[in-house]
Design a protein around this motif. Structure first.
Motif, PDB file in Angstrom:
ATOM      1  N   LEU A   1      -3.636   9.483   4.210  1.00 22.93           N
ATOM      2  CA  LEU A   1      -3.389   9.185   5.623  1.00 22.93           C
ATOM      3  C   LEU A   1      -3.032   7.708   5.758  1.00 22.93           C
ATOM      4  CD1 LEU A   1      -6.403  11.183   7.075  1.00 22.93           C
ATOM      5  CD2 LEU A   1      -4.042  11.944   6.812  1.00 22.93           C
ATOM      6  N   ASP A   2      -1.748   7.450   5.953  1.00 25.97           N
ATOM      7  CA  ASP A   2      -1.278   6.058   5.961  1.00 25.97           C
ATOM      8  C   ASP A   2      -1.162   5.535   7.398  1.00 25.97           C
ATOM      9  OD1 ASP A   2      -0.387   3.653   5.028  1.00 25.97           O
ATOM     10  OD2 ASP A   2       1.596   4.351   4.404  1.00 25.97           O
ATOM     11  N   GLU A   3      -1.261   4.239   7.552  1.00 30.29           N
ATOM     12  CA  GLU A   3      -1.255   3.565   8.873  1.00 30.29           C
ATOM     13  C   GLU A   3      -2.370   4.131   9.746  1.00 30.29           C
ATOM     14  OE1 GLU A   3       0.423   0.979   9.361  1.00 30.29           O
ATOM     15  OE2 GLU A   3       2.127   1.072   7.997  1.00 30.29           O
ATOM     16  N   PHE A   4      -3.489   4.349   9.097  1.00 29.08           N
ATOM     17  CA  PHE A   4      -4.632   4.955   9.772  1.00 29.08           C
ATOM     18  C   PHE A   4      -5.152   4.070  10.901  1.00 29.08           C
ATOM     19  CE2 PHE A   4      -9.066   6.521  10.009  1.00 29.08           C
ATOM     20  CZ  PHE A   4      -8.828   7.883  10.050  1.00 29.08           C
TER      21      PHE A   4
ATOM     22  N   LYS B   1       0.820  -1.210   0.000  1.00 27.25           N
ATOM     23  CA  LYS B   1       0.000   0.000   0.000  1.00 27.25           C
ATOM     24  C   LYS B   1       0.859   1.267   0.000  1.00 27.25           C
ATOM     25  CE  LYS B   1      -1.984  -1.181   3.796  1.00 27.25           C
ATOM     26  NZ  LYS B   1      -1.300  -2.471   3.953  1.00 27.25           N
ATOM     27  N   THR B   2       1.843   1.305   0.882  1.00 26.18           N
ATOM     28  CA  THR B   2       2.638   2.526   1.002  1.00 26.18           C
ATOM     29  C   THR B   2       3.452   2.778  -0.265  1.00 26.18           C
ATOM     30  OG1 THR B   2       2.744   2.193   3.382  1.00 26.18           O
ATOM     31  CG2 THR B   2       4.326   3.717   2.441  1.00 26.18           C
ATOM     32  N   VAL B   3       4.040   1.696  -0.772  1.00 20.70           N
ATOM     33  CA  VAL B   3       4.799   1.797  -2.008  1.00 20.70           C
ATOM     34  C   VAL B   3       3.897   2.301  -3.148  1.00 20.70           C
ATOM     35  CG1 VAL B   3       5.731   0.240  -3.770  1.00 20.70           C
ATOM     36  CG2 VAL B   3       6.584   0.100  -1.429  1.00 20.70           C
TER      37      VAL B   3
END
Ligand SMILES: Nc1ncnc2c1ncn2[C@@H]1O[C@H](COP(=O)(O)OP(=O)(O)O)[C@@H](O)[C@H]1O
Ligand SMILES: [Mg+2]
Length: 397
Positions: free
Chosen positions: A175-178, A52-54
């Motif tokens: 917003l990552d690692e929500f 996801k982050t990549v």
């Protein structure tokens, strides 16, 4: 030696970034409507390590070039979370800092002006704006009003757009690692409602909420379910692991020095489940230029399991003894809370907190009242350790 990117990398070059063509087109098309004042709200989910982050970083790079301001905010590196002291204000402070940093990178240096304008139009009494490490911090005339500050922060992305319309097609906030907001406990709902209250009025700012959540995760329902905070408005997209053919072609192209036969490839796929994180890591450990047998693959896998699970083992070590006990108890079979309490010789009520913690971390899952292991690789590692050492490792020193 052709090596694949290690699993800790959050940003891949276009050459390293594999596949995901369809998903990229889909999400970009949704995001493009931001430039027509019709921005989407997207919930982007997928298990840990699926990429996801990549993926978000790839979108960020692309849309950055196309004239959008794209801000990727990783909640898990917020100082308050790192210090085990997660709070709403702490999270928003992090949100703010990341937003300003990105503006500076993009050469939008009018932030201080924006801040003054915001407070003037909202009739706040602003005494001064100080600059700390390049970041302007508003100082209130009266007692610092945290709520006003929070409102201000959540309005800022749209405000930035409005002041830079000549330069920007739109703003995209990721917003990552929500999922870490689950630890806000009783403040979780107020945070979600506050967020919603602001972002629904933003006509030129798109939002992507993402995190390691499975489809069964109650947080997902709470955000995007029909009676969730964002109701039907939120579009949901899921990133899934690579399928067998994708993994096969990926390795053929990026690491042609690995020689699988049919059986050893099957094994490779089963070990990694197609998760790019595990695929890359295991492939990097396999011996090159020899025919890989089933045994070589599984042995390499077991030998390097602690490397593969690095992040997860940090999570494991941080669990309380009670939480670890529960996980170990569930490794043999799934159990209802009452039976689990009986086995552990404790009151059933005392298990709700640790069970929730394990659920929040997606280490276990619950189905019709039965709790079971969700992280099968962690279970495998624990079993291996037990076989080798005769006890389950509760601490690593
Ligand atoms: N499209 C891809 N192509 C090649 N490797 C990938 C891809 N997506 C993910 N990876 C690998 O998986 C690792 C984990 O990805 P990441 O985006 O951090 O997962 P998540 O954010 O879903 O937990 C990356 O460091 C990289 O090694
Ligand atoms: Mg991630």
């Amino acid at each position: 030696m052709a090596k694949l990117p290690w699993g800790t990398r959050q940003n891949l070059t276009d050459d390293e970034f594999y596949n995901r063509t369809r998903e990229l087109v889909n999400i970009k098309n949704l995001l493009y409507s931001t430039s027509q004042s019709n921005p989407p709200e997207i919930l982007f989910s997928g298990i840990r390590g699926v990429g996801k982050t990549v993926f978000l970083n790839k979108i960020k790079r692309d849309l950055d070039k196309e004239g959008y301001l794209v801000v990727l905010i990783d909640f898990s590196i917020a100082e308050c979370y790192q210090r085990n002291n997660l709070s709403l204000n702490g999270l928003l402070k992090h949100y703010y800092n990341e937003l300003i940093k990105e503006c500076h990178k993009k050469g939008l240096n009018t932030i201080t002006k924006e801040i003054s304008k915001f407070f003037k139009t909202k009739n706040f009494k602003l005494k001064d704006i100080t600059i700390v490490k390049d970041i302007p911090i508003p100082i209130f005339a009266g007692e610092e009003d945290i709520n006003k500050l929070n409102d201000f922060i959540l309005e800022l992305p749209q405000q930035i757009y409005e002041n830079n319309q000549d330069k920007l097609k739109g703003v995209i906030v990721m917003l990552d690692e929500f999922q870490i907001i689950k630890e806000l406990g009783e403040y979780l709902d107020s945070f979600l409602w506050m967020l919603r209250g602001h972002i629904q009025n933003h006509n030129n700012t798109a939002y992507i909420i993402t995190g390691s959540m499975s489809l069964h995760d109650p947080l997902l329902q709470r955000i995007a379910g029909n009676d969730g905070v964002f109701g039907g408005r939120m579009l949901t997209q899921q990133l899934t692991p690579f399928d067998k053919d994708t993994v096969k072609n990926y390795l053929k192209e990026k690491m042609p020095t690995l020689y699988f036969n049919e059986k050893s490839f099957e094994r490779f796929y089963n070990c990694t489940n197609g998760s790019p994180y595990y695929v890359n890591t295991l492939a990097n450990y396999l011996p090159e230029n020899i025919e890989l047998t089933d045994k070589i693959v599984i042995d390499t896998f077991d030998e390097n399991l602690d490397q593969l699970l690095k992040k997860l083992l940090i999570t494991w070590e941080k669990l309380s003894n009670r939480e670890k006990d529960i996980f170990i108890e569930l490794m043999d079979k799934k159990l209802k809370r009452k039976d689990l309490a009986e086995k552990m010789n404790v009151q059933s009520g005392s298990l709700s907190k640790p069970l929730n913690k394990l659920l929040n971390l997606s280490l276990i899952k619950v189905n019709n009242g039965s709790y079971e292991i969700n992280e099968l690789l962690l279970k495998r590692w624990l079993k291996n350790e037990f076989k080798e050492k005769g006890y389950y490792p509760y601490r690593f020193d």
